[in-house]
Design an enzyme around this catalytic site. Structure first.
Site, short mmCIF file in Angstrom:
data_model
loop_
_atom_site.label_atom_id
_atom_site.label_comp_id
_atom_site.label_asym_id
_atom_site.label_seq_id
_atom_site.Cartn_x
_atom_site.Cartn_y
_atom_site.Cartn_z
N GLY A 276 0.82 -1.21 0.00
CA GLY A 276 0.00 0.00 0.00
C GLY A 276 0.85 1.26 0.00
N GLU B 142 4.03 6.50 -7.64
CA GLU B 142 4.13 6.34 -9.09
C GLU B 142 4.80 5.01 -9.50
OE1 GLU B 142 2.76 7.92 -11.71
OE2 GLU B 142 1.65 8.93 -10.11
N HIS C 298 4.41 2.12 -7.99
CA HIS C 298 3.35 1.10 -7.99
C HIS C 298 2.44 1.28 -9.19
CE1 HIS C 298 4.09 1.32 -3.46
NE2 HIS C 298 4.31 0.06 -3.74
#
Ligand code: PAF
Length: 291
Positions: free
Chosen positions: A32, A36, A38
């Protein structure tokens, strides 16, 4: 987009996807606090997959006792909104007691790669990573899984585990995504104060200095590492954990550049620990550096 919160529900869904031959199912494992980097993994997964699942799980077993598990950024609502916009099909967000119920006893060790560099500074870290990734693979049963090249040692370990255990999952490594000033995307960048944020560019500046040295024809590791080190030493807020030039396959230190190598950096800026790397490709005697 559907949010799935238990391993049981995710495995039932994964089995149905396989049974129905629904097409290529890709998994993007994350903790989580999406950035950017991810986003680029999700885009790469979306492009060429029928079904994309993103897992969000801050995995306690990969954090040491004095690390940042408690304060690791958690931005679930914003993450889900971003993933919806990226066309993700499923978010798998289990709770820790469902992933590690009482009596959990198994740990995955990828010998020879787990206890050096990041593994030396963070004992047990890669066992935690390998164990949770294997669990995520077993639960979600993807055809492909996407990881960032910023975590180069993690990627190498996951490739080794996937091959050793014949998991039959394609492991896709995606390029590092950088801010305009060179800082590599990381959820931990959120910890940096404005001054630390400025100082944190030292990692990419050090890699650039090493790349410049290579561009001038230098091939000896000691000189390349010294070029990076000099940049880090000039930044008062930076304390390096390591600056190492290693073989991209074995992660053994190399004396000079003869085949594909990695220049790996881990640097503390205040209380935040950041990593970065450059790939030094050697093809037909030509050397080129990818940052
Ligand atoms: O790279 C990460 O975010 C984590 O190490 C991973 C692969 C999701 C495992 O917890």
């Amino acid at each position: 987009m559907r949010i799935i919160s238990t391993p049981g529900e995710m495995s039932r869904l994964a089995r149905a996807i396989r049974r129905e031959g629904s097409g290529r199912h890709s998994l993007v494992p994350t903790m989580g606090a999406l950035h950017e980097g991810h986003v680029s993994l999700v885009r790469a997964a979306r492009d060429g997959s029928t079904i994309v699942t993103v897992s969000i799980f801050v995995n306690p077993t990969q954090f040491g006792p004095n690390e940042d598990l408690a304060r690791y950024p958690r931005t679930f609502e914003a993450d889900c909104a971003a993933l919806q916009g990226l066309g993700v099909d499923y978010v798998f967000a289990p709770a820790a007691p469902d992933m590690y119920p009482d009596g959990f006893r198994t740990s995955v060790h990828v010998d020879g790669l787990r206890d050096r560099l990041e593994g030396q500074v963070r004992p047990g870290h890669f066992d935690g990573v390998a164990t949770v990734v294997l669990k995520l693979f077993a639960i979600a049963q993807p055809d492909a899984a996407f990881f960032g090249r910023k975590d180069a040692q993690q990627l190498r370990i996951i490739r080794q585990m996937t091959s050793d255990l014949d998991l039959g999952i394609e492991i896709v490594g995606c390029p590092i995504v950088r801010e305009p000033d060179g800082l590599a995307g990381s959820s931990r960048n959120a910890y940096l104060s404005p001054d630390e944020r400025r100082a944190a560019t030292v990692l990419s500046r050090a890699l650039r200095a090493a790349a410049d040295a290579i561009g001038r024809g230098i091939r000896a590791s000691a000189e390349i590492v010294a070029a990076a080190d000099a940049v880090i030493k000039a930044e008062p807020m930076a304390r390096p954990d390591y600056v190492e030039l290693v073989d991209a396959d074995t992660f053994d230190r190399v004396g000079s550049i003869e085949r594909t190598a990695l220049l790996l950096l881990a640097v503390r800026i205040g209380s935040t620990r950041l990593i970065d790397n450059a790939v030094i490709n050697v093809r037909d005697g030509e050397v080129n550096v990818e940052r």
